[in-house]
Design a protein around this motif. Structure first.
Motif, PDB file in Angstrom:
ATOM      1  N   LEU A  67     -81.892 102.368  87.003  1.00 19.75           N
ATOM      2  CA  LEU A  67     -82.021 103.250  85.840  1.00 19.75           C
ATOM      3  C   LEU A  67     -81.938 102.467  84.531  1.00 19.75           C
ATOM      4  CD1 LEU A  67     -79.871 106.281  87.041  1.00 19.75           C
ATOM      5  CD2 LEU A  67     -82.358 106.092  86.991  1.00 19.75           C
ATOM      6  N   THR A  68     -81.100 101.437  84.499  1.00 15.97           N
ATOM      7  CA  THR A  68     -81.031 100.606  83.292  1.00 15.97           C
ATOM      8  C   THR A  68     -82.347  99.870  83.072  1.00 15.97           C
ATOM      9  OG1 THR A  68     -78.646 100.313  83.586  1.00 15.97           O
ATOM     10  CG2 THR A  68     -79.783  98.731  82.174  1.00 15.97           C
ATOM     11  N   ALA A  69     -82.940  99.339  84.148  1.00 10.83           N
ATOM     12  CA  ALA A  69     -84.217  98.656  84.021  1.00 10.83           C
ATOM     13  C   ALA A  69     -85.306  99.618  83.544  1.00 10.83           C
ATOM     14  CB  ALA A  69     -84.611  98.033  85.361  1.00 10.83           C
ATOM     15  N   ARG A  70     -85.338 100.810  84.092  1.00 11.18           N
ATOM     16  CA  ARG A  70     -86.332 101.809  83.671  1.00 11.18           C
ATOM     17  C   ARG A  70     -86.137 102.190  82.206  1.00 11.18           C
ATOM     18  NH1 ARG A  70     -91.081 104.579  85.610  1.00 11.18           N
ATOM     19  NH2 ARG A  70     -91.328 106.319  84.163  1.00 11.18           N
ATOM     20  N   LEU A  71     -84.886 102.362  81.797  1.00  9.13           N
ATOM     21  CA  LEU A  71     -84.596 102.731  80.414  1.00  9.13           C
ATOM     22  C   LEU A  71     -84.985 101.608  79.453  1.00  9.13           C
ATOM     23  CD1 LEU A  71     -83.278 104.977  78.687  1.00  9.13           C
ATOM     24  CD2 LEU A  71     -81.103 103.787  78.981  1.00  9.13           C
ATOM     25  N   ARG A 199     -86.010  94.011  70.319  1.00  6.68           N
ATOM     26  CA  ARG A 199     -85.747  93.032  71.382  1.00  6.68           C
ATOM     27  C   ARG A 199     -84.251  92.798  71.606  1.00  6.68           C
ATOM     28  NH1 ARG A 199     -89.637  89.991  73.511  1.00  6.68           N
ATOM     29  NH2 ARG A 199     -88.231  88.220  73.754  1.00  6.68           N
ATOM     30  N   PRO A 200     -83.466  92.467  70.564  1.00  2.87           N
ATOM     31  CA  PRO A 200     -82.027  92.265  70.840  1.00  2.87           C
ATOM     32  C   PRO A 200     -81.320  93.540  71.272  1.00  2.87           C
ATOM     33  CG  PRO A 200     -82.463  92.171  68.482  1.00  2.87           C
ATOM     34  CD  PRO A 200     -83.794  92.157  69.161  1.00  2.87           C
ATOM     35  N   ALA A 201     -81.720  94.677  70.716  1.00  2.03           N
ATOM     36  CA  ALA A 201     -81.056  95.933  71.066  1.00  2.03           C
ATOM     37  C   ALA A 201     -81.323  96.342  72.510  1.00  2.03           C
ATOM     38  CB  ALA A 201     -81.502  97.050  70.121  1.00  2.03           C
ATOM     39  N   ILE A 202     -82.473  95.919  73.057  1.00  2.00           N
ATOM     40  CA  ILE A 202     -82.800  96.246  74.445  1.00  2.00           C
ATOM     41  C   ILE A 202     -82.311  95.156  75.389  1.00  2.00           C
ATOM     42  CG2 ILE A 202     -84.688  96.676  76.052  1.00  2.00           C
ATOM     43  CD1 ILE A 202     -86.312  97.724  73.676  1.00  2.00           C
ATOM     44  N   LEU A 203     -82.502  93.909  74.981  1.00  3.00           N
ATOM     45  CA  LEU A 203     -82.211  92.793  75.875  1.00  3.00           C
ATOM     46  C   LEU A 203     -80.719  92.633  76.132  1.00  3.00           C
ATOM     47  CD1 LEU A 203     -83.367  90.453  77.479  1.00  3.00           C
ATOM     48  CD2 LEU A 203     -83.201  89.036  75.418  1.00  3.00           C
ATOM     49  N   LEU A 204     -79.902  92.749  75.097  1.00  2.00           N
ATOM     50  CA  LEU A 204     -78.464  92.525  75.265  1.00  2.00           C
ATOM     51  C   LEU A 204     -77.825  93.531  76.226  1.00  2.00           C
ATOM     52  CD1 LEU A 204     -77.371  91.494  71.659  1.00  2.00           C
ATOM     53  CD2 LEU A 204     -77.690  90.038  73.664  1.00  2.00           C
ATOM     54  N   PRO A 205     -78.066  94.852  76.064  1.00  2.23           N
ATOM     55  CA  PRO A 205     -77.495  95.781  77.051  1.00  2.23           C
ATOM     56  C   PRO A 205     -78.018  95.550  78.466  1.00  2.23           C
ATOM     57  CG  PRO A 205     -78.153  96.959  75.068  1.00  2.23           C
ATOM     58  CD  PRO A 205     -78.713  95.583  74.955  1.00  2.23           C
ATOM     59  N   ALA A 206     -79.326  95.225  78.583  1.00  2.00           N
ATOM     60  CA  ALA A 206     -79.888  95.009  79.920  1.00  2.00           C
ATOM     61  C   ALA A 206     -79.244  93.804  80.594  1.00  2.00           C
ATOM     62  CB  ALA A 206     -81.399  94.824  79.821  1.00  2.00           C
ATOM     63  N   LEU A 207     -79.092  92.703  79.862  1.00  2.00           N
ATOM     64  CA  LEU A 207     -78.456  91.523  80.434  1.00  2.00           C
ATOM     65  C   LEU A 207     -76.979  91.774  80.726  1.00  2.00           C
ATOM     66  CD1 LEU A 207     -80.052  88.635  78.339  1.00  2.00           C
ATOM     67  CD2 LEU A 207     -80.628  89.369  80.657  1.00  2.00           C
ATOM     68  N   SER A 208     -76.334  92.577  79.877  1.00  2.00           N
ATOM     69  CA  SER A 208     -74.927  92.902  80.125  1.00  2.00           C
ATOM     70  C   SER A 208     -74.757  93.647  81.440  1.00  2.00           C
ATOM     71  CB  SER A 208     -74.363  93.726  78.965  1.00  2.00           C
ATOM     72  OG  SER A 208     -74.434  93.013  77.746  1.00  2.00           O
ATOM     73  N   VAL A 209     -75.670  94.582  81.703  1.00  2.00           N
ATOM     74  CA  VAL A 209     -75.603  95.325  82.962  1.00  2.00           C
ATOM     75  C   VAL A 209     -75.847  94.396  84.144  1.00  2.00           C
ATOM     76  CG1 VAL A 209     -76.745  97.106  84.341  1.00  2.00           C
ATOM     77  CG2 VAL A 209     -76.208  97.535  81.938  1.00  2.00           C
ATOM     78  N   LEU A 210     -76.820  93.474  84.003  1.00  2.00           N
ATOM     79  CA  LEU A 210     -77.107  92.536  85.083  1.00  2.00           C
ATOM     80  C   LEU A 210     -75.904  91.647  85.388  1.00  2.00           C
ATOM     81  CD1 LEU A 210     -80.758  91.437  84.215  1.00  2.00           C
ATOM     82  CD2 LEU A 210     -80.015  92.981  86.033  1.00  2.00           C
ATOM     83  N   ILE A 211     -75.085  91.383  84.382  1.00  2.00           N
ATOM     84  CA  ILE A 211     -73.899  90.550  84.580  1.00  2.00           C
ATOM     85  C   ILE A 211     -72.722  91.363  85.100  1.00  2.00           C
ATOM     86  CG2 ILE A 211     -72.203  89.097  83.409  1.00  2.00           C
ATOM     87  CD1 ILE A 211     -74.438  88.226  81.512  1.00  2.00           C
ATOM     88  N   LEU A 212     -72.555  92.572  84.552  1.00  2.00           N
ATOM     89  CA  LEU A 212     -71.382  93.371  84.890  1.00  2.00           C
ATOM     90  C   LEU A 212     -71.478  94.010  86.267  1.00  2.00           C
ATOM     91  CD1 LEU A 212     -70.640  95.149  81.483  1.00  2.00           C
ATOM     92  CD2 LEU A 212     -69.374  93.280  82.543  1.00  2.00           C
TER      93      LEU A 212
END
Length: 336
Positions: A67-71, A199-212
């Motif tokens: 769902l995070t990737a889709r969002l 880009r930063p507003a989308i990329l940072l949350p997406a990478l955070s989810v991938l890490i968390l």
């Protein structure tokens, strides 16, 4: 293109390493790092049981990734269509897979997280209609404003109002925020982001989810029980090795003449079968606690699938699970 394909194949080849590392870490943690205890556990633990626990830990977290990737991909398409993801990432999730992830999340997430799930799905739907019908202002207004407001009103006034009040009165601020904020935030997150901040507003949350998410998977799995928790009454006669009258621990193996138990401190005890006066299966820690926050009559810290399962008979926790011997008064009354 060939380099990207090789990188993808290398990443796929490393996927089995993560579950294997989790299994090794779980056995190491359960054995307190003692080699002999770890060997004993490995010799008696069922590989199928280890994989079932691992699958249970992964099941409710897979929808978070999908769902995070889709969002994130939806925001990228309407906010920065010409841009792409760094490192050759591809976060496109098919519509059917999004639906499957949403159904799994509805069934497996705790009820307190369902408002966040609803907010994510509302935003995904609004972004999808905005991308598919960019010239239909009425449809964009209906899905981008009307739908979030309708969901907000329905959740606040029909479902979560009593739960939010109970959470606030009980001092559970986190649960109250989880029920209160997501529907409200969804009203303001259904439109495109500014191009310079997309880009930063989308990329940072997406990478955070991938890490968390891997960290959450690891924490959940390392805390999951692998063996049954049992309370065993032990009799001690003159000349026998002294044992506590009640041993509470995890049964590693049960044979005809001896039962191998590991107590909660990690010490392994071998109890002769002829010295066992009784035993009882104990609930996991916290299973008998009554949650303070509930809505629609359901506890907020349970999943929907837990509510759909047949209810077990409510039985008072056996005092032996607390390490105490059964009283003669209770025995005479027929209780535990």
């Amino acid at each position: 293109m060939s380099e990207r394909r090789r990188a993808t194949q290398g990443a796929l080849a490393l996927l089995p390493v993560f579950p294997l590392a989790l299994l090794v870490g779980r056995v190491w943690l359960m054995g307190n790092g003692d080699p002999q205890t770890m060997i004993l556990l490995i010799a008696n633990l069922s590989p199928a049981g280890l994989m079932v626990v691992l699958f249970g830990s992964l099941l409710w977290m897979v929808p978070i990734l999908l769902l995070t990737a889709r969002l994130a991909e939806g925001y990228r398409r309407i906010s920065d269509p010409s841009g792409g993801w760094p490192f050759g990432l591809n976060l496109r999730v098919p519509l059917w897979l999004t639906g499957v992830a949403a159904c799994v999340a509805v069934l497996t997430w705790q009820l307190r997280y369902l408002p966040a799930l609803g907010a994510i799905l509302v935003v995904i739907v609004a972004l999808g209609f905005r991308e598919a019908y960019p010239g239909n202002r009425l449809l964009i207004l209906a899905t981008g404003v009307g739908l979030p407001v309708l969901v907000l009103a329905a959740e606040y006034y029909l479902i979560f109002v009593d739960a939010v009040e109970a959470a606030v009165l009980d001092g559970q601020a986190v649960t109250g925020l989880l029920l209160l904020l997501p529907p409200l935030l969804a009203v303001f997150l259904t439109g495109p982001l500014p191009a310079f901040a997309a880009r930063p507003a989308i990329l940072l949350p997406a990478l955070s989810v991938l890490i968390l998410v891997p960290m959450l998977i690891t924490t959940s799995y390392l805390r999951a029980p692998l063996l049954p928790l049992v309370a065993i009454e032990v009799t001690t006669e003159e000349g026998q090795e002294p044992f506590p009258p009640v041993i509470v621990g995890y049964v590693i193996t049960a044979q005809d003449h001896v039962v191998t138990v590991m107590d909660r401190e990690g010490a392994v005890v071998f109890v002769g079968s002829d010295r066992i006066g009784g035993q009882v299966l104990c609930p996991a820690s916290g299973d008998d606690e009554e949650p303070a926050v509930a809505f629609l009559g359901w506890p907020a810290d349970r999943s929907l699938i837990d509510q759909l399962l047949p209810e077990a008979d409510t039985v008072e926790t056996d005092r032996r699970c607390q390490g105490r011997v059964r009283s003669t008064v209770t025995d005479a009354a027929g209780g535990p």
